[in-house]
Design a protein around this motif. Structure first.
Motif, PDB file in Angstrom:
ATOM      1  N   TRP A  76       0.865  -1.182   0.000  1.00 30.20           N
ATOM      2  CA  TRP A  76       0.000   0.000   0.000  1.00 30.20           C
ATOM      3  C   TRP A  76       0.902   1.233   0.000  1.00 30.20           C
ATOM      4  CZ3 TRP A  76      -5.008  -0.065  -0.947  1.00 30.20           C
ATOM      5  CH2 TRP A  76      -5.730  -1.237  -0.711  1.00 30.20           C
ATOM      6  N   THR A  92     -14.648   7.765 -12.647  1.00 34.18           N
ATOM      7  CA  THR A  92     -13.939   7.774 -11.363  1.00 34.18           C
ATOM      8  C   THR A  92     -14.798   8.421 -10.280  1.00 34.18           C
ATOM      9  OG1 THR A  92     -11.773   7.837 -12.430  1.00 34.18           O
ATOM     10  CG2 THR A  92     -11.906   8.662 -10.163  1.00 34.18           C
ATOM     11  N   THR A 184      -5.576   8.545 -14.587  1.00 35.89           N
ATOM     12  CA  THR A 184      -6.470   7.674 -15.362  1.00 35.89           C
ATOM     13  C   THR A 184      -6.182   7.814 -16.850  1.00 35.89           C
ATOM     14  OG1 THR A 184      -8.169   9.400 -15.364  1.00 35.89           O
ATOM     15  CG2 THR A 184      -8.295   7.716 -13.634  1.00 35.89           C
ATOM     16  N   ILE A 201      -3.773   4.207 -14.118  1.00 33.93           N
ATOM     17  CA  ILE A 201      -4.648   3.286 -13.379  1.00 33.93           C
ATOM     18  C   ILE A 201      -6.065   3.402 -13.930  1.00 33.93           C
ATOM     19  CG2 ILE A 201      -3.271   3.311 -11.272  1.00 33.93           C
ATOM     20  CD1 ILE A 201      -5.245   5.322 -10.094  1.00 33.93           C
ATOM     21  N   THR A 204     -11.723   2.339 -11.292  1.00 35.51           N
ATOM     22  CA  THR A 204     -12.009   1.743  -9.983  1.00 35.51           C
ATOM     23  C   THR A 204     -10.903   2.077  -8.987  1.00 35.51           C
ATOM     24  OG1 THR A 204     -13.210  -0.079 -11.041  1.00 35.51           O
ATOM     25  CG2 THR A 204     -12.515  -0.401  -8.761  1.00 35.51           C
ATOM     26  N   ASP A 205      -9.648   1.862  -9.409  1.00 34.25           N
ATOM     27  CA  ASP A 205      -8.527   2.208  -8.538  1.00 34.25           C
ATOM     28  C   ASP A 205      -8.508   3.702  -8.244  1.00 34.25           C
ATOM     29  OD1 ASP A 205      -7.564  -0.361  -8.275  1.00 34.25           O
ATOM     30  OD2 ASP A 205      -6.218  -0.207  -9.987  1.00 34.25           O
ATOM     31  N   PHE A 208     -10.949   4.708  -5.629  1.00 33.39           N
ATOM     32  CA  PHE A 208     -10.478   4.363  -4.291  1.00 33.39           C
ATOM     33  C   PHE A 208      -9.410   5.352  -3.816  1.00 33.39           C
ATOM     34  CE2 PHE A 208      -7.753   2.116  -1.291  1.00 33.39           C
ATOM     35  CZ  PHE A 208      -8.693   1.603  -0.395  1.00 33.39           C
ATOM     36  N   VAL A 209      -8.481   5.705  -4.718  1.00 32.65           N
ATOM     37  CA  VAL A 209      -7.445   6.687  -4.357  1.00 32.65           C
ATOM     38  C   VAL A 209      -8.082   8.014  -3.997  1.00 32.65           C
ATOM     39  CG1 VAL A 209      -5.475   8.013  -5.211  1.00 32.65           C
ATOM     40  CG2 VAL A 209      -5.677   5.581  -5.777  1.00 32.65           C
ATOM     41  N   ALA A 215      -3.039   3.444  -2.659  1.00 31.72           N
ATOM     42  CA  ALA A 215      -3.202   2.496  -3.758  1.00 31.72           C
ATOM     43  C   ALA A 215      -2.382   1.244  -3.453  1.00 31.72           C
ATOM     44  CB  ALA A 215      -2.753   3.108  -5.077  1.00 31.72           C
ATOM     45  N   LEU A 217      -0.103  -1.482  -4.945  1.00 32.20           N
ATOM     46  CA  LEU A 217       0.728  -1.660  -6.130  1.00 32.20           C
ATOM     47  C   LEU A 217       1.670  -2.843  -5.956  1.00 32.20           C
ATOM     48  CD1 LEU A 217       1.766   2.048  -6.847  1.00 32.20           C
ATOM     49  CD2 LEU A 217       0.048   0.713  -8.079  1.00 32.20           C
TER      50      LEU A 217
END
Length: 330
Positions: A76, A92, A184, A201, A204-205, A208-209, A215, A217
């Motif tokens: 993370w 997003t 994105t 990214i 979805t990622d 969340f960020v 994130a 990774l």
């Protein structure tokens, strides 16, 4: 007899001379040579750094508050900048609101950068709706860095518009050495020219960020490209990266960090370095990176002076080794 030996050696000597002349004639050409994997070098027994790490590994170690990392580890990381634009921004935002609530706030309104740059020239109402969604969200969240465009008939009437997102990130001071920048867009790797970890990214990622500032990774292995020598006037940075991709193939760096070093790289401008890093995705790369140097800092100083802003620079320790295979471009 010696005379016969000399006579027999003469044709061979001629071939060697011809070969040397041919090599001299080709000396000015750019050639890519893949070298075998080098044996790992033991880390220093003194100092605070006990494990060898590449530039990408050091950046991710800092962002995950780890002393060291190895390729393949899932960690993370704290994200320093999240960028989205008018293609992926609405998606997003939708995921962010779905997962965190309609009234949720982004984790840091000064670390989210939103740049409409893809659909702004179209008359399609649905495409324009994407930009409207960004405007509404930025007003709601009080996003500090929203580079909007409203008057398409006169660019001078749009002081906030900064152009293509990847260039805007660099010119507006969002690209900084040692940091983690996610976006994105697959060409977010462009920002690796500043000595930072930058990669694209999905929505979805990104959603969340946007809500957490974190994130998950996987640490990529590194392929290091050492480019030495003076650039001939007929070559551009674009030629270098196309040559590299031609050598390793369009999948040759799949989920790998492509690190560029050497005297040739040191001579390149920041714009040329961005050209190199921008195209690592075309080789399947996870990210591209050029270690920060005096050229990087001078560029950032000009940005700081022009924008009258302060910049915090992360300095990575230089005492590390690279144990992956190298490719030299001589």
């Amino acid at each position: 007899p010696p005379q016969k030996e000399l006579a027999a050696a003469a044709p061979q000597q001629q071939r060697l001379s011809a070969g040397a002349s041919s090599r001299r004639a080709r000396a000015g050409r750019v050639r890519a040579v893949a070298t075998p994997t080098r044996a790992p070098r033991s880390p220093a027994s003194t100092g605070s750094v006990k494990s060898p790490m590449t530039t990408t590994e050091k950046i991710l170690a800092r962002a995950s508050e780890r002393a060291s990392l190895e390729p393949g580890e899932n960690v993370w990381v704290d994200v320093d900048v999240l960028m989205t634009h008018d293609v992926c921004g609405p998606g997003t935002i939708g995921i962010f609101k779905q997962e965190f609530g309609e009234d949720a706030k982004v984790w840091d309104r000064e670390k989210v950068v939103i740049i409409p740059d893809h659909y702004i020239f179209t008359s399609d109402e649905r495409a324009n709706r994407n930009v409207d969604i960004l405007r509404d969200f930025c007003e709601e969240q009080k996003i500090k860095y929203f580079y909007d465009i409203k008057d398409l008939s006169d660019f001078r009437a749009n002081p906030d518009y900064k152009g293509v997102c990847h260039i805007a990130l660099a010119q507006e001071g969002h690209c900084r050495p040692g940091e983690v920048l996610l976006g994105t867009d697959s060409h977010t790797c462009n920002a690796g020219a500043f000595g930072q970890f930058a990669t694209g990214i999905g929505n979805t990622d990104a959603g969340f960020v946007m809500g957490t500032g974190k994130a998950l990774l996987k640490v990529p292995p590194t392929i290091r490209f050492v480019l030495d020598g003076e650039m001939p006037p007929y070559l551009l940075a674009k030629d270098l990266i196309l040559q590299i991709i031609g050598e390793i193939s369009v999948s040759g760096a799949t989920y790998r960090s492509m690190e560029f070093v050497g005297s040739t790289i040191e001579s390149l401008t920041m714009e040329e370095r961005m050209t190199l890093c921008n195209m690592v995705i075309e080789a399947g790369g996870k990210n591209g990176v050029v270690p920060a140097d005096e050229t990087t800092f001078k560029y950032l100083e000009r940005v700081r002076h022009r924008l009258n802003m302060s910049l915090s620079i992360v300095m990575l320790r230089p005492d590390f080794t690279v144990t992956t295979g190298l490719m030299y471009l001589n």
